[in-house]
Structures are given as structure tokens and as C-alpha cells.
Design a protein around this motif. Structure first.
Motif, PDB file in Angstrom:
ATOM      1  N   PHE A  46      43.644 101.814  62.956  1.00  0.00           N
ATOM      2  CA  PHE A  46      42.688 101.513  61.887  1.00  0.00           C
ATOM      3  C   PHE A  46      41.810 100.324  62.264  1.00  0.00           C
ATOM      4  O   PHE A  46      40.632 100.295  61.949  1.00  0.00           O
ATOM      5  N   TRP A  47      42.397  99.335  62.948  1.00  0.00           N
ATOM      6  CA  TRP A  47      41.613  98.194  63.431  1.00  0.00           C
ATOM      7  C   TRP A  47      40.526  98.696  64.379  1.00  0.00           C
ATOM      8  O   TRP A  47      39.341  98.377  64.219  1.00  0.00           O
ATOM      9  N   ALA A  48      40.930  99.500  65.362  1.00  0.00           N
ATOM     10  CA  ALA A  48      39.979 100.038  66.340  1.00  0.00           C
ATOM     11  C   ALA A  48      38.916 100.888  65.648  1.00  0.00           C
ATOM     12  O   ALA A  48      37.736 100.839  66.013  1.00  0.00           O
ATOM     13  N   ALA A  49      39.318 101.666  64.642  1.00  0.00           N
ATOM     14  CA  ALA A  49      38.378 102.528  63.930  1.00  0.00           C
ATOM     15  C   ALA A  49      37.305 101.706  63.221  1.00  0.00           C
ATOM     16  O   ALA A  49      36.108 102.015  63.298  1.00  0.00           O
ATOM     17  N   LYS A  50      37.717 100.662  62.538  1.00  0.00           N
ATOM     18  CA  LYS A  50      36.742  99.842  61.816  1.00  0.00           C
ATOM     19  C   LYS A  50      35.774  99.156  62.787  1.00  0.00           C
ATOM     20  O   LYS A  50      34.571  99.064  62.519  1.00  0.00           O
ATOM     21  N   GLU A  51      36.283  98.709  63.910  1.00  0.00           N
ATOM     22  CA  GLU A  51      35.418  98.109  64.932  1.00  0.00           C
ATOM     23  C   GLU A  51      34.459  99.150  65.504  1.00  0.00           C
ATOM     24  O   GLU A  51      33.275  98.873  65.703  1.00  0.00           O
ATOM     25  N   ALA A  52      34.944 100.353  65.765  1.00  0.00           N
ATOM     26  CA  ALA A  52      34.103 101.424  66.312  1.00  0.00           C
ATOM     27  C   ALA A  52      32.996 101.810  65.325  1.00  0.00           C
ATOM     28  O   ALA A  52      31.848 102.030  65.717  1.00  0.00           O
ATOM     29  N   ILE A  53      33.335 101.889  64.046  1.00  0.00           N
ATOM     30  CA  ILE A  53      32.349 102.214  63.010  1.00  0.00           C
ATOM     31  C   ILE A  53      31.264 101.142  62.970  1.00  0.00           C
ATOM     32  O   ILE A  53      30.063 101.442  62.939  1.00  0.00           O
ATOM     33  N   ALA A  54      31.674  99.881  62.988  1.00  0.00           N
ATOM     34  CA  ALA A  54      30.714  98.773  62.955  1.00  0.00           C
ATOM     35  C   ALA A  54      29.808  98.802  64.195  1.00  0.00           C
ATOM     36  O   ALA A  54      28.604  98.551  64.094  1.00  0.00           O
ATOM     37  N   LEU A  71      36.322 102.151  54.256  1.00  0.00           N
ATOM     38  CA  LEU A  71      37.579 102.715  53.751  1.00  0.00           C
ATOM     39  C   LEU A  71      37.945 103.934  54.590  1.00  0.00           C
ATOM     40  O   LEU A  71      37.213 104.928  54.609  1.00  0.00           O
ATOM     41  N   ILE A  72      39.061 103.844  55.281  1.00  0.00           N
ATOM     42  CA  ILE A  72      39.546 104.952  56.098  1.00  0.00           C
ATOM     43  C   ILE A  72      40.565 105.738  55.284  1.00  0.00           C
ATOM     44  O   ILE A  72      41.481 105.158  54.700  1.00  0.00           O
TER      45      ILE A  72
END
Length: 116
Positions: A46-54, A71-72
Motif C-alpha cells: 500500500f505504501w508503494a501504491a500510494k507513492e506510485a499513484i502520486a 484510498l486503496i
């Protein structure tokens, strides 16, 4: 279409959880997300996902987009999806998106594809 990716060492997230406990999770996860993630590898994902989205949005995590603006969730098949807060959606105007999260070999990686 824009793409963002991020990779994080799961052990790094584990160290932060040991040091800061629930405060670490609350720093970047919403209460709904905390209910979804049980394993450290999932938290790292989830950390990686939020960084990738940003990164895909071209702004990074900061004043324009916070961790809590993202929000994932998981769909009925268990695949990750995301949406932005109303305020962030007004700025970024996402029309379509795709998110992939994986973890193996001590790392978690995420890729986000966004159409604006």
C-alpha cells in the motif's frame, strides 16, 4: 496516460512498524485501509501504491496530494483499486486508472496507470 511505479523493501516498513507501531500505519493509511492490510508485505504494498499513484499524477506526496487523499480498496476479485478524495479529484481529474501491487523476495512494488 501516465504511469508511476514504486518499490519498497518490506523490512524497511517492518522496522517502522516496530519503532512507531500504529502511529506509523495511521500516518499513511486510512482506517478502512488499516482493516484491509494484515501482513507487513501488504502494508508495504500500500505504501508503494500510494507513492506510485502520486508519481503518475506528477506531484508526489506533499501539499498537492497527501497519503490520506488516496484510498486503496479491493474489488470483488481482490484486485487493488483506488480513488482520490473529493478535493484531490478536483485538482487531478482522473478519468480512468489501473493499479497493480505485488510483493516477493523482500520487496513490494506497485504500478499505477492514470488517464486524466
Amino acid at each position: 496516460m501516465k504511469i508511476g511505479t514504486d518499490i519498497v523493501e518490506i523490512h524497511r516498513i517492518e522496522r517502522s512498524l516496530t519503532q512507531f507501531g500504529d502511529k506509523f500505519k495511521q500516518r499513511f493509511l486510512t482506517p478502512q485501509e488499516i482493516e484491509l492490510v494484515q501482513k507487513t508485505a501488504s502494508i508495504a504494498g500500500f505504501w508503494a501504491a500510494k507513492e506510485a499513484i502520486a508519481k503518475a499524477l506528477g506531484c508526489g506526496i506533499g501539499s498537492e496530494l497527501s497519503f490520506h487523499d488516496i484510498l486503496i480498496t479491493k474489488n470483488t476479485r481482490g484486485a487493488p483499486e483506488f480513488k482520490l478524495s473529493e478535493e484531490a479529484q478536483k485538482i487531478h481529474r482522473i478519468k480512468a486508472s489501473s493499479l497493480s501491487i505485488s510483493h516477493d523476495g523482500g520487496f513490494a512494488i506497485a504500478v499505477a496507470v492514470i488517464s486524466q
